[in-house]
Design a protein around this motif. Structure first.
Motif, PDB file in Angstrom:
ATOM      1  N   TYR A  44       0.807  -1.212   0.000  1.00 12.35           N
ATOM      2  CA  TYR A  44       0.000   0.000   0.000  1.00 12.35           C
ATOM      3  C   TYR A  44       0.850   1.276   0.000  1.00 12.35           C
ATOM      4  O   TYR A  44       0.314   2.372  -0.099  1.00 12.35           O
ATOM      5  N   PHE A  45       2.185   1.124   0.161  1.00 18.29           N
ATOM      6  CA  PHE A  45       3.052   2.292   0.332  1.00 18.29           C
ATOM      7  C   PHE A  45       4.143   2.325  -0.732  1.00 18.29           C
ATOM      8  O   PHE A  45       4.550   1.301  -1.274  1.00 18.29           O
ATOM      9  N   SER A  46       4.636   3.531  -0.973  1.00 17.24           N
ATOM     10  CA  SER A  46       5.788   3.685  -1.874  1.00 17.24           C
ATOM     11  C   SER A  46       7.026   3.160  -1.153  1.00 17.24           C
ATOM     12  O   SER A  46       7.013   2.956   0.064  1.00 17.24           O
ATOM     13  N   SER A  47       8.127   2.990  -1.885  1.00 20.97           N
ATOM     14  CA  SER A  47       9.354   2.484  -1.251  1.00 20.97           C
ATOM     15  C   SER A  47       9.855   3.450  -0.176  1.00 20.97           C
ATOM     16  O   SER A  47      10.331   3.014   0.882  1.00 20.97           O
ATOM     17  N   ASP A  48       9.748   4.765  -0.401  1.00 15.24           N
ATOM     18  CA  ASP A  48      10.162   5.750   0.610  1.00 15.24           C
ATOM     19  C   ASP A  48       9.290   5.637   1.863  1.00 15.24           C
ATOM     20  O   ASP A  48       9.790   5.702   2.983  1.00 15.24           O
ATOM     21  N   ALA A  52      10.476   4.586   5.655  1.00 10.61           N
ATOM     22  CA  ALA A  52      10.214   5.445   6.815  1.00 10.61           C
ATOM     23  C   ALA A  52       9.416   4.687   7.886  1.00 10.61           C
ATOM     24  O   ALA A  52       9.715   4.788   9.080  1.00 10.61           O
ATOM     25  N   LEU A  53       8.411   3.930   7.466  1.00 11.39           N
ATOM     26  CA  LEU A  53       7.605   3.172   8.425  1.00 11.39           C
ATOM     27  C   LEU A  53       8.428   2.090   9.108  1.00 11.39           C
ATOM     28  O   LEU A  53       8.301   1.870  10.322  1.00 11.39           O
ATOM     29  N   THR A  54       9.271   1.430   8.362  1.00  8.77           N
ATOM     30  CA  THR A  54      10.130   0.385   8.926  1.00  8.77           C
ATOM     31  C   THR A  54      11.110   0.982   9.937  1.00  8.77           C
ATOM     32  O   THR A  54      11.359   0.402  10.994  1.00  8.77           O
ATOM     33  N   GLU A  55      11.643   2.172   9.634  1.00  5.07           N
ATOM     34  CA  GLU A  55      12.588   2.842  10.538  1.00  5.07           C
ATOM     35  C   GLU A  55      11.967   3.170  11.890  1.00  5.07           C
ATOM     36  O   GLU A  55      12.658   3.176  12.897  1.00  5.07           O
ATOM     37  N   VAL A  56      10.665   3.460  11.918  1.00  2.00           N
ATOM     38  CA  VAL A  56      10.008   3.778  13.195  1.00  2.00           C
ATOM     39  C   VAL A  56       9.386   2.543  13.849  1.00  2.00           C
ATOM     40  O   VAL A  56       8.657   2.637  14.821  1.00  2.00           O
ATOM     41  N   GLY A  57       9.684   1.372  13.296  1.00  5.94           N
ATOM     42  CA  GLY A  57       9.273   0.141  13.957  1.00  5.94           C
ATOM     43  C   GLY A  57       7.995  -0.504  13.474  1.00  5.94           C
ATOM     44  O   GLY A  57       7.511  -1.449  14.091  1.00  5.94           O
ATOM     45  N   VAL A  58       7.412  -0.023  12.394  1.00 13.54           N
ATOM     46  CA  VAL A  58       6.186  -0.627  11.876  1.00 13.54           C
ATOM     47  C   VAL A  58       6.547  -1.911  11.128  1.00 13.54           C
ATOM     48  O   VAL A  58       7.439  -1.919  10.283  1.00 13.54           O
ATOM     49  N   ASP A  59       5.863  -2.994  11.484  1.00 18.34           N
ATOM     50  CA  ASP A  59       6.100  -4.288  10.844  1.00 18.34           C
ATOM     51  C   ASP A  59       5.218  -4.393   9.600  1.00 18.34           C
ATOM     52  O   ASP A  59       3.994  -4.434   9.704  1.00 18.34           O
TER      53      ASP A  59
END
Length: 196
Positions: A44-48, A52-59
């Motif tokens: 559902y998200f672009s690579s950027d 960013a979501l992965t960096e803040v801990g979203v699985d």
């Protein structure tokens, strides 16, 4: 057959006037309307955005077949919301008004409803003791227009930290029934779905 009897017993205890077969049809219909059973959240998200979501801990790992399906509760809640909703005729009888008045209130945003097979359905939470829930005409217009009836029903029937009633947190419905200020509920409703 045995499961059908058990399901009908549960439905009767919950006060739902529906057969097991009708309820299962509602569940099947609600499940079809929800997201696919095994979505890939990263898709559902672009690579950027994924980075960013992965960096803040979203699985963003896709669910596996062994993970519990989060749709089950939503499907059951949707089925109950739909089964307990009133038709225009039932709402008119409860309010002791003509059916055209009910449709007018829906059009004006003073009653919540959705179109379903066979006509309008109105969630039961907005009625109490043969009348409209006190303050509902103040609260309903405050909801953002993109919020579906299921989300609104969940909000109205879930205890809210900002609505103390004695020693506990009240649901917006309980708050209004107890004579609480509808403007307070309207303020909470107005930010439903907004980022925290």
């Amino acid at each position: 057959m045995r499961m059908s009897v058990a399901l009908e017993t549960v439905l009767a205890r919950a006060g739902l006037k529906v057969t097991a077969a009708e309820f299962l049809t509602l569940v099947e219909d609600a499940a079809r309307r929800l997201a696919p059973p095994h979505p890939d959240p990263g898709a559902y998200f672009s690579s950027d955005q994924r980075e960013a979501l992965t960096e803040v801990g979203v699985d963003l790992t896709p669910r596996s077949d062994t993970d519990p399906d989060p749709r089950a509760r939503a499907v059951a809640t949707q089925a109950v919301l739909r089964d307990t909703a009133l038709t225009v005729t039932e709402a008119a009888a409860r309010l002791n008004v003509d059916a055209s008045r009910v449709r007018h209130r829906i059009a004006a945003g003073r009653l919540m409803g959705w179109k379903d097979r066979g006509g309008w359905r109105l969630p039961a939470w907005q009625f109490a003791d043969g009348r409209l829930l006190p303050g509902v005409e103040v609260v309903l217009p405050a909801f953002p227009p993109d919020q579906p009836p299921l989300v609104v029903a969940a909000f109205m029937t879930t205890p809210q930290e900002d609505l103390p009633l004695g020693e506990r947190q009240a649901t917006p419905r309980e708050w209004l029934l107890a004579g609480g200020d509808p403007e307070r509920v309207a303020r909470l409703a107005s930010v439903l779905g907004s980022p925290a």
